[in-house]
Motif scaffolding. Structure first.
Motif, PDB file in Angstrom:
ATOM      1  N   ALA A  37       0.832  -1.203   0.000  1.00  0.00           N
ATOM      2  CA  ALA A  37       0.000   0.000   0.000  1.00  0.00           C
ATOM      3  C   ALA A  37       0.873   1.261   0.000  1.00  0.00           C
ATOM      4  O   ALA A  37       0.570   2.239  -0.703  1.00  0.00           O
ATOM      5  CB  ALA A  37      -0.923  -0.004   1.213  1.00  0.00           C
ATOM      6  N   PHE A  38       1.959   1.245   0.777  1.00  0.00           N
ATOM      7  CA  PHE A  38       2.825   2.422   0.852  1.00  0.00           C
ATOM      8  C   PHE A  38       3.520   2.700  -0.478  1.00  0.00           C
ATOM      9  O   PHE A  38       3.548   3.836  -0.960  1.00  0.00           O
ATOM     10  CB  PHE A  38       3.859   2.237   1.958  1.00  0.00           C
ATOM     11  N   HIS A  39       4.088   1.665  -1.092  1.00  0.00           N
ATOM     12  CA  HIS A  39       4.793   1.873  -2.358  1.00  0.00           C
ATOM     13  C   HIS A  39       3.821   2.215  -3.488  1.00  0.00           C
ATOM     14  O   HIS A  39       4.156   3.010  -4.378  1.00  0.00           O
ATOM     15  CB  HIS A  39       5.621   0.633  -2.705  1.00  0.00           C
ATOM     16  N   ASP A  40       2.593   1.654  -3.443  1.00  0.00           N
ATOM     17  CA  ASP A  40       1.560   2.041  -4.418  1.00  0.00           C
ATOM     18  C   ASP A  40       1.165   3.503  -4.240  1.00  0.00           C
ATOM     19  O   ASP A  40       0.945   4.228  -5.222  1.00  0.00           O
ATOM     20  CB  ASP A  40       0.327   1.144  -4.276  1.00  0.00           C
ATOM     21  N   LEU A  41       1.070   3.935  -2.969  1.00  0.00           N
ATOM     22  CA  LEU A  41       0.735   5.336  -2.680  1.00  0.00           C
ATOM     23  C   LEU A  41       1.791   6.263  -3.262  1.00  0.00           C
ATOM     24  O   LEU A  41       1.463   7.260  -3.922  1.00  0.00           O
ATOM     25  CB  LEU A  41       0.628   5.541  -1.161  1.00  0.00           C
ATOM     26  N   SER A  42       3.053   5.947  -3.032  1.00  0.00           N
ATOM     27  CA  SER A  42       4.140   6.768  -3.566  1.00  0.00           C
ATOM     28  C   SER A  42       4.090   6.808  -5.098  1.00  0.00           C
ATOM     29  O   SER A  42       4.245   7.874  -5.717  1.00  0.00           O
ATOM     30  CB  SER A  42       5.483   6.207  -3.090  1.00  0.00           C
ATOM     31  N   PHE A  43       3.814   5.665  -5.715  1.00  0.00           N
ATOM     32  CA  PHE A  43       3.744   5.588  -7.172  1.00  0.00           C
ATOM     33  C   PHE A  43       2.590   6.421  -7.716  1.00  0.00           C
ATOM     34  O   PHE A  43       2.750   7.175  -8.691  1.00  0.00           O
ATOM     35  CB  PHE A  43       3.600   4.125  -7.606  1.00  0.00           C
ATOM     36  N   HIS A  44       1.421   6.311  -7.090  1.00  0.00           N
ATOM     37  CA  HIS A  44       0.239   7.006  -7.611  1.00  0.00           C
ATOM     38  C   HIS A  44       0.344   8.522  -7.417  1.00  0.00           C
ATOM     39  O   HIS A  44      -0.131   9.288  -8.264  1.00  0.00           O
ATOM     40  CB  HIS A  44      -1.022   6.462  -6.947  1.00  0.00           C
ATOM     41  N   VAL A  45       0.959   8.967  -6.305  1.00  0.00           N
ATOM     42  CA  VAL A  45       1.159  10.407  -6.128  1.00  0.00           C
ATOM     43  C   VAL A  45       2.154  10.922  -7.161  1.00  0.00           C
ATOM     44  O   VAL A  45       2.018  12.034  -7.693  1.00  0.00           O
ATOM     45  CB  VAL A  45       1.634  10.720  -4.690  1.00  0.00           C
ATOM     46  N   ASP A  46       3.172  10.115  -7.467  1.00  0.00           N
ATOM     47  CA  ASP A  46       4.126  10.465  -8.514  1.00  0.00           C
ATOM     48  C   ASP A  46       3.418  10.583  -9.868  1.00  0.00           C
ATOM     49  O   ASP A  46       3.645  11.532 -10.632  1.00  0.00           O
ATOM     50  CB  ASP A  46       5.220   9.398  -8.571  1.00  0.00           C
ATOM     51  N   ASN A  72      -8.309  11.113 -15.104  1.00  0.00           N
ATOM     52  CA  ASN A  72      -7.152  10.393 -14.569  1.00  0.00           C
ATOM     53  C   ASN A  72      -6.729  10.953 -13.209  1.00  0.00           C
ATOM     54  O   ASN A  72      -6.298  10.207 -12.328  1.00  0.00           O
ATOM     55  CB  ASN A  72      -5.980  10.451 -15.554  1.00  0.00           C
ATOM     56  N   VAL A  73      -6.841  12.274 -13.037  1.00  0.00           N
ATOM     57  CA  VAL A  73      -6.554  12.876 -11.731  1.00  0.00           C
ATOM     58  C   VAL A  73      -7.502  12.326 -10.683  1.00  0.00           C
ATOM     59  O   VAL A  73      -7.102  11.949  -9.575  1.00  0.00           O
ATOM     60  CB  VAL A  73      -6.656  14.416 -11.801  1.00  0.00           C
ATOM     61  N   TRP A  74      -8.792  12.284 -11.037  1.00  0.00           N
ATOM     62  CA  TRP A  74      -9.793  11.732 -10.104  1.00  0.00           C
ATOM     63  C   TRP A  74      -9.480  10.274  -9.765  1.00  0.00           C
ATOM     64  O   TRP A  74      -9.547   9.874  -8.606  1.00  0.00           O
ATOM     65  CB  TRP A  74     -11.184  11.841 -10.734  1.00  0.00           C
ATOM     66  N   ARG A  75      -9.117   9.475 -10.777  1.00  0.00           N
ATOM     67  CA  ARG A  75      -8.809   8.059 -10.544  1.00  0.00           C
ATOM     68  C   ARG A  75      -7.601   7.891  -9.621  1.00  0.00           C
ATOM     69  O   ARG A  75      -7.625   7.100  -8.676  1.00  0.00           O
ATOM     70  CB  ARG A  75      -8.560   7.370 -11.885  1.00  0.00           C
ATOM     71  N   LEU A  76      -6.546   8.649  -9.893  1.00  0.00           N
ATOM     72  CA  LEU A  76      -5.313   8.511  -9.106  1.00  0.00           C
ATOM     73  C   LEU A  76      -5.492   8.994  -7.669  1.00  0.00           C
ATOM     74  O   LEU A  76      -4.981   8.380  -6.726  1.00  0.00           O
ATOM     75  CB  LEU A  76      -4.176   9.283  -9.783  1.00  0.00           C
ATOM     76  N   THR A  77      -6.225  10.099  -7.472  1.00  0.00           N
ATOM     77  CA  THR A  77      -6.457  10.578  -6.106  1.00  0.00           C
ATOM     78  C   THR A  77      -7.329   9.596  -5.338  1.00  0.00           C
ATOM     79  O   THR A  77      -7.113   9.371  -4.140  1.00  0.00           O
ATOM     80  CB  THR A  77      -7.121  11.965  -6.109  1.00  0.00           C
ATOM     81  N   SER A  78      -8.290   8.983  -6.011  1.00  0.00           N
ATOM     82  CA  SER A  78      -9.138   7.991  -5.352  1.00  0.00           C
ATOM     83  C   SER A  78      -8.309   6.772  -4.928  1.00  0.00           C
ATOM     84  O   SER A  78      -8.476   6.241  -3.822  1.00  0.00           O
ATOM     85  CB  SER A  78     -10.269   7.556  -6.282  1.00  0.00           C
ATOM     86  N   GLU A  79      -7.394   6.342  -5.795  1.00  0.00           N
ATOM     87  CA  GLU A  79      -6.544   5.206  -5.458  1.00  0.00           C
ATOM     88  C   GLU A  79      -5.592   5.563  -4.320  1.00  0.00           C
ATOM     89  O   GLU A  79      -5.347   4.752  -3.422  1.00  0.00           O
ATOM     90  CB  GLU A  79      -5.759   4.752  -6.692  1.00  0.00           C
ATOM     91  N   ALA A  80      -5.058   6.790  -4.330  1.00  0.00           N
ATOM     92  CA  ALA A  80      -4.153   7.221  -3.260  1.00  0.00           C
ATOM     93  C   ALA A  80      -4.874   7.263  -1.919  1.00  0.00           C
ATOM     94  O   ALA A  80      -4.325   6.823  -0.888  1.00  0.00           O
ATOM     95  CB  ALA A  80      -3.573   8.600  -3.595  1.00  0.00           C
ATOM     96  N   ARG A  81      -6.112   7.762  -1.908  1.00  0.00           N
ATOM     97  CA  ARG A  81      -6.879   7.790  -0.655  1.00  0.00           C
ATOM     98  C   ARG A  81      -7.170   6.387  -0.160  1.00  0.00           C
ATOM     99  O   ARG A  81      -7.117   6.114   1.043  1.00  0.00           O
ATOM    100  CB  ARG A  81      -8.186   8.553  -0.879  1.00  0.00           C
ATOM    101  N   ASN A  82      -7.459   5.472  -1.071  1.00  0.00           N
ATOM    102  CA  ASN A  82      -7.703   4.084  -0.688  1.00  0.00           C
ATOM    103  C   ASN A  82      -6.452   3.462  -0.069  1.00  0.00           C
ATOM    104  O   ASN A  82      -6.533   2.725   0.924  1.00  0.00           O
ATOM    105  CB  ASN A  82      -8.138   3.286  -1.915  1.00  0.00           C
ATOM    106  N   GLU A  83      -5.286   3.776  -0.620  1.00  0.00           N
ATOM    107  CA  GLU A  83      -4.037   3.221  -0.082  1.00  0.00           C
ATOM    108  C   GLU A  83      -3.688   3.828   1.269  1.00  0.00           C
ATOM    109  O   GLU A  83      -3.156   3.141   2.147  1.00  0.00           O
ATOM    110  CB  GLU A  83      -2.915   3.448  -1.096  1.00  0.00           C
ATOM    111  N   ILE A  84      -4.001   5.091   1.468  1.00  0.00           N
ATOM    112  CA  ILE A  84      -3.792   5.709   2.784  1.00  0.00           C
ATOM    113  C   ILE A  84      -4.633   4.999   3.841  1.00  0.00           C
ATOM    114  O   ILE A  84      -4.184   4.737   4.955  1.00  0.00           O
ATOM    115  CB  ILE A  84      -4.139   7.212   2.740  1.00  0.00           C
ATOM    116  N   ASN A  85      -5.864   4.644   3.456  1.00  0.00           N
ATOM    117  CA  ASN A  85      -6.755   3.955   4.394  1.00  0.00           C
ATOM    118  C   ASN A  85      -6.267   2.550   4.746  1.00  0.00           C
ATOM    119  O   ASN A  85      -6.701   1.972   5.746  1.00  0.00           O
ATOM    120  CB  ASN A  85      -8.166   3.871   3.817  1.00  0.00           C
TER     121      ASN A  85
END
Length: 443
Positions: A37-46, A72-85
């Motif tokens: 989840a952490f490495h996915d979060l870093s990737f998606h914010v990048d 795509n911005v909406w998709r990536l922010t949604s995925e980043a929020r999911n990974e934070i959770n």
């Protein structure tokens, strides 16, 4: 006894070994999940930074490309929020970053769903997009720094979870320090002008915005006495909440006449409108049907100045029905203008009312004549939809704007739907799946 003791000891050692192996297996799985989840979060914010940069680089008249970038911005922010959770951050302040990502997701979605050929992005929105690019770049840099330290020093997220759960103040914990740095940086950002699409998101309902003068304690007692049918005002207790702030209200408690049941009511201080009321009651059986329930709720509304209301939905829990009604004026159903009535299904007694939406949305509106007739709008429906009911309705769309629509209730593929078509363009504004009982109660 020696063989028996030896056997028991060997069994205990084997059992302890198996338990330890299972525990290690569970910890390893949890650690792997946290790391992923952490490495996915870093990737998606990048990636978010790259997409925002690309959206700024394209021509402002390339509406299709703009929409694609914002989706795509909406998709990536949604995925980043999911990974934070998925990370063990519940005990660590990280709410500013989550709020920032949530606002970015809402902004990109609301701009992307509108027709950019007719409503192009405003200069303020373009400026916000540029600021989001700069801020996402900073967040990405901080997360990459934490990621590098995690990889180089082989740091474990399980240590973070233990430190947070035991409330240990380990200031040298690299992961905790890194995330606190990110959140602190986000909290220092200046507020953005998100543009007109986000007005509804940040607009807070305030009782101070209601019409009418401030109500006194005595006036509230009289309102409650009339509503409950109580002649003894001394038996009604009133407490003022939040005196002087935007949510000032009065809480009323009184005994139901002839019983020991306690009734609770809240009134807004500004204007004195009822917000809600509730009678705590255990309902052990169901004796009345849907028509009787609807009639009881309708009779209650008519008797308490909630006139011209039509039922739109029905829910039931522990033998208590909750019917939602919307206002109807000049043959137009006003969906924002809602009240929910709770009815006990043993005897049809009204045991609750939620009227906050009605309190804020009940007002005089000037509604222009639609460009299409209902017959013209009907031609935009799926030919397979078997229409059972139609009406004119005012709703709030995904952008929180009031839109006049034609409402069609019907069935297709064995499922009931309520479809709202824009009365000016014929386009679909909203599609709702209905329970069978919703279709029955609104018929």
């Amino acid at each position: 006894m020696f063989p028996v003791v030896t056997l028991l000891l060997a069994g205990a050692v084997l059992w302890g070994y198996q338990v330890n192996q299972e525990k290690n297996s569970i910890l390893l799985k949890a650690e792997n999940q946290y790391q992923r989840a952490f490495h996915d979060l870093s990737f998606h914010v990048d990636q978010l930074q790259n997409v925002l940069g690309s959206s700024l680089a394209i021509n402002s008249t390339s509406h299709a490309s703009q929409r694609k970038g914002l989706v795509n911005v909406w998709r990536l922010t949604s995925e980043a929020r999911n990974e934070i959770n998925q990370l063990p951050l519940t005990l660590m302040p990280f709410n500013k970053t989550e709020e920032f990502l949530s606002n970015m997701a809402n902004f990109s979605y609301r701009v992307a769903v509108r027709d950019l050929t007719k409503e192009p992005m405003t200069p303020d929105e373009m400026q916000s997009l540029s600021a989001l690019f700069e801020r996402s770049k900073e967040i990405s840099t901080e997360l990459r720094d934490v990621q590098s330290k995690v990889i180089m020093n082989n740091l474990r997220w399980m240590d973070v979870e233990v430190a947070l759960a035991t409330e240990e103040k380990q200031m040298d914990n690299t992961i905790i320090d890194g995330f606190q740095t990110v959140d602190k940086k986000v909290s220092e950002y200046e507020d953005l002008n998100w543009g007109p699409s986000m007005v509804g998101i940040f607009e807070k309902r305030s009782y101070q915005a209601l019409a009418g003068a401030d109500t006194t304690v005595d006036e509230v007692k009289q309102k409650a006495a009339k509503f409950l049918g109580i002649s003894d005002l001394a038996s009604i207790q009133v407490v003022e909440n939040g005196n002087g702030n935007e949510y000032s209200s009065f809480s009323v408690t009184a005994k139901k006449p002839g019983t020991e049941e306690e009734i609770s009511i809240d009134y807004a201080k500004k204007g004195g409108g009822m917000i809600w009321f509730m009678i705590p009651k255990t309902v052990n059986e169901k004796n009345i049907d849907l028509n009787q329930t609807r009639e009881a709720a309708q009779k209650f509304l008519d008797a308490n100045e909630y006139s011209s209301m039509v039922p739109i939905s029905y829910d039931e829990y522990q033998n208590v029905a909750s019917l939602t009604f919307a206002g109807q004026h000049d043959n137009i159903i006003h969906y924002p203008e809602k009240v929910s009535v709770m009815v006990a299904l043993d005897n049809g007694e009204i045991v609750g009312l939620q009227a906050s939406d009605y309190l804020f949305e009940h007002k005089t509106r000037e509604i222009k004549k639609p460009d299409l007739t209902i017959e013209q709008a009907r031609s935009s429906l799926n030919p397979g939809l078997m229409v059972t009911n139609e009406a004119t309705a005012l709703i709030k769309n995904e952008l929180d704007k009031e839109v006049l629509c034609y409402q069609f209730t019907g069935t297709i593929n064995g499922v009931d739907y309520r479809i709202f078509l824009n009365a000016d363009t014929g386009s679909e504004e909203k599609v709702e799946v209905l329970k069978a009982v919703d279709a029955d109660v609104s018929a």
